[in-house]
Motif scaffolding. Structure first.
Motif, PDB file in Angstrom:
ATOM      1  N   UNK A  21      90.049 -79.734 -66.245  1.00 31.77           N
ATOM      2  CA  UNK A  21      89.720 -81.238 -66.798  1.00 31.77           C
ATOM      3  C   UNK A  21      90.857 -81.626 -67.737  1.00 31.77           C
ATOM      4  N   UNK A  22      91.482 -80.774 -68.162  1.00 33.50           N
ATOM      5  CA  UNK A  22      92.318 -81.183 -69.287  1.00 33.50           C
ATOM      6  C   UNK A  22      93.861 -81.461 -68.355  1.00 33.50           C
ATOM      7  N   UNK A  23      94.048 -80.352 -67.523  1.00 30.90           N
ATOM      8  CA  UNK A  23      95.229 -80.323 -66.519  1.00 30.90           C
ATOM      9  C   UNK A  23      94.994 -81.760 -65.685  1.00 30.90           C
ATOM     10  N   UNK A  24      93.711 -82.327 -65.174  1.00 29.81           N
ATOM     11  CA  UNK A  24      93.722 -83.595 -64.489  1.00 29.81           C
ATOM     12  C   UNK A  24      93.878 -84.797 -65.329  1.00 29.81           C
ATOM     13  N   UNK A  25      93.491 -84.591 -66.561  1.00 34.87           N
ATOM     14  CA  UNK A  25      93.738 -85.798 -67.693  1.00 34.87           C
ATOM     15  C   UNK A  25      95.244 -85.884 -67.826  1.00 34.87           C
ATOM     16  N   UNK A  26      95.974 -84.746 -68.046  1.00 39.33           N
ATOM     17  CA  UNK A  26      97.466 -84.920 -67.847  1.00 39.33           C
ATOM     18  C   UNK A  26      97.991 -85.584 -66.864  1.00 39.33           C
ATOM     19  N   UNK A  27      97.648 -85.160 -65.703  1.00 43.05           N
ATOM     20  CA  UNK A  27      98.214 -85.591 -64.206  1.00 43.05           C
ATOM     21  C   UNK A  27      97.710 -87.015 -64.255  1.00 43.05           C
ATOM     22  N   UNK A  28      96.796 -87.707 -64.662  1.00 43.05           N
ATOM     23  CA  UNK A  28      96.392 -89.165 -64.598  1.00 43.05           C
ATOM     24  C   UNK A  28      97.040 -89.527 -65.905  1.00 43.05           C
ATOM     25  N   UNK A  29      97.562 -89.066 -66.784  1.00 42.35           N
ATOM     26  CA  UNK A  29      97.940 -89.818 -67.998  1.00 42.35           C
ATOM     27  C   UNK A  29      96.787 -90.289 -68.782  1.00 42.35           C
ATOM     28  N   UNK A  30      95.778 -89.445 -68.988  1.00 44.02           N
ATOM     29  CA  UNK A  30      94.591 -89.876 -69.453  1.00 44.02           C
ATOM     30  C   UNK A  30      94.706 -89.179 -70.898  1.00 44.02           C
ATOM     31  N   UNK A  31      94.306 -89.711 -72.093  1.00 45.23           N
ATOM     32  CA  UNK A  31      94.103 -89.055 -73.312  1.00 45.23           C
ATOM     33  C   UNK A  31      92.634 -88.473 -73.469  1.00 45.23           C
ATOM     34  N   UNK A  32      92.607 -87.100 -73.345  1.00 46.13           N
ATOM     35  CA  UNK A  32      91.323 -86.484 -73.262  1.00 46.13           C
ATOM     36  C   UNK A  32      90.481 -86.707 -74.619  1.00 46.13           C
ATOM     37  N   UNK A  33      91.138 -87.004 -75.602  1.00 48.38           N
ATOM     38  CA  UNK A  33      90.360 -87.177 -76.864  1.00 48.38           C
ATOM     39  C   UNK A  33      89.738 -88.647 -76.994  1.00 48.38           C
ATOM     40  N   UNK A  34      90.193 -89.558 -76.176  1.00 47.48           N
ATOM     41  CA  UNK A  34      89.609 -90.847 -76.152  1.00 47.48           C
ATOM     42  C   UNK A  34      88.486 -91.074 -75.588  1.00 47.48           C
ATOM     43  N   UNK A  35      87.626 -91.836 -76.493  1.00 50.77           N
ATOM     44  CA  UNK A  35      86.108 -91.926 -76.216  1.00 50.77           C
ATOM     45  C   UNK A  35      85.688 -93.398 -76.238  1.00 50.77           C
ATOM     46  N   UNK A  36      86.522 -94.320 -75.921  1.00 46.79           N
ATOM     47  CA  UNK A  36      86.253 -95.745 -76.302  1.00 46.79           C
ATOM     48  C   UNK A  36      84.929 -96.176 -75.529  1.00 46.79           C
ATOM     49  N   UNK A  37      84.597 -95.716 -74.376  1.00 42.05           N
ATOM     50  CA  UNK A  37      83.553 -96.269 -73.696  1.00 42.05           C
ATOM     51  C   UNK A  37      82.246 -95.626 -74.337  1.00 42.05           C
ATOM     52  N   UNK A  38      82.336 -94.521 -75.011  1.00 37.31           N
ATOM     53  CA  UNK A  38      81.213 -93.877 -75.530  1.00 37.31           C
ATOM     54  C   UNK A  38      81.036 -94.668 -76.908  1.00 37.31           C
ATOM     55  N   UNK A  39      82.165 -95.007 -77.584  1.00 40.12           N
ATOM     56  CA  UNK A  39      81.940 -95.580 -78.944  1.00 40.12           C
ATOM     57  C   UNK A  39      81.478 -97.060 -78.754  1.00 40.12           C
ATOM     58  N   UNK A  40      81.929 -97.715 -77.600  1.00 44.52           N
ATOM     59  CA  UNK A  40      81.145 -99.264 -77.304  1.00 44.52           C
ATOM     60  C   UNK A  40      79.886 -99.280 -77.041  1.00 44.52           C
ATOM     61  N   UNK A  41      79.392 -98.088 -76.262  1.00 45.76           N
ATOM     62  CA  UNK A  41      78.053 -97.889 -75.858  1.00 45.76           C
ATOM     63  C   UNK A  41      77.090 -97.833 -77.275  1.00 45.76           C
ATOM     64  N   UNK A  42      77.536 -96.911 -78.040  1.00 40.43           N
ATOM     65  CA  UNK A  42      76.824 -96.484 -79.290  1.00 40.43           C
ATOM     66  C   UNK A  42      76.602 -97.987 -80.229  1.00 40.43           C
ATOM     67  N   UNK A  43      77.863 -98.672 -80.238  1.00 40.53           N
ATOM     68  CA  UNK A  43      78.013 -99.985 -80.926  1.00 40.53           C
ATOM     69  C   UNK A  43      76.934-100.811 -80.600  1.00 40.53           C
ATOM     70  N   UNK A  44      76.796-100.897 -79.195  1.00 40.32           N
ATOM     71  CA  UNK A  44      75.742-101.974 -78.466  1.00 40.32           C
ATOM     72  C   UNK A  44      74.592-101.504 -78.639  1.00 40.32           C
ATOM     73  N   UNK A  45      74.095-100.283 -79.024  1.00 39.51           N
ATOM     74  CA  UNK A  45      72.698-100.046 -79.222  1.00 39.51           C
ATOM     75  C   UNK A  45      72.347 -99.886 -80.645  1.00 39.51           C
ATOM     76  N   UNK A  46      73.401 -99.929 -81.815  1.00 37.92           N
ATOM     77  CA  UNK A  46      73.087 -99.673 -83.025  1.00 37.92           C
ATOM     78  C   UNK A  46      72.624-100.929 -83.606  1.00 37.92           C
ATOM     79  N   UNK A  47      71.430-100.888 -84.306  1.00 43.40           N
ATOM     80  CA  UNK A  47      70.754-102.127 -84.752  1.00 43.40           C
ATOM     81  C   UNK A  47      71.513-102.987 -86.005  1.00 43.40           C
TER      82      UNK A  47
END
Length: 130
Positions: free
Chosen positions: A104-130
């Motif tokens: 998974x890390x090798x694939x992330x590097x191949x696609x030039x994706x930051x494995x540590x980035x979790x913007x979608x998760x952060x956004x979903x959590x923000x949308x459900x936080x009261x």
């Protein structure tokens, strides 16, 4: 491995465990992604069967795995089969987990994706936080 592909490489994957995967996930062999990606600039398949297996498997699981591999071959679905390594069951499980982390890390590097980035998760959590 499926979770690591999604979390690290932001790459979709589907999990299935035999014997149930022999009834459900195998159906994708006849789906549109098994043929070709209609949006790709070059022709090529987007579906690949990756089988993680233990050297100690139930005979029914062996039959289902072999049948799924034959079916994938008949449908021209590329297959990667990875066998666990080690003597103890826990050691064999750890070998597959480590391989999934590496892939998974090798694939992330191949696609030039930051494995540590979790913007979608952060956004979903923000949308459900009261």
């Amino acid at each position: 491995m499926v979770c690591q592909l999604a979390a690290s490489a932001k790459y979709p994957a589907v999990h299935g465990e035999l014997p149930e995967a022999g009834h459900h996930q195998v159906a994708a062999f006849d789906g549109p992604l098994a043929e070709r990606d209609i949006f790709a600039d070059t022709s090529g398949r987007t579906l690949r069967l990756v089988v993680l297996r233990d050297v100690e498997e139930h005979p029914q699981v062996t039959r289902l795995r072999e049948a799924a591999l034959r079916l994938a071959g008949e449908r021209d679905v590329p297959v990667t089969e990875l066998a666990a390594e080690g003597v103890h069951p826990l050691e064999r499980l750890a070998s597959l987990i480590a391989l999934g982390d590496y892939a998974s890390t090798y694939l992330a590097l191949g696609y030039d994706v930051d494995p540590a980035a979790v913007s979608a998760i952060t956004e979903v959590k923000a949308r459900i936080t009261p």
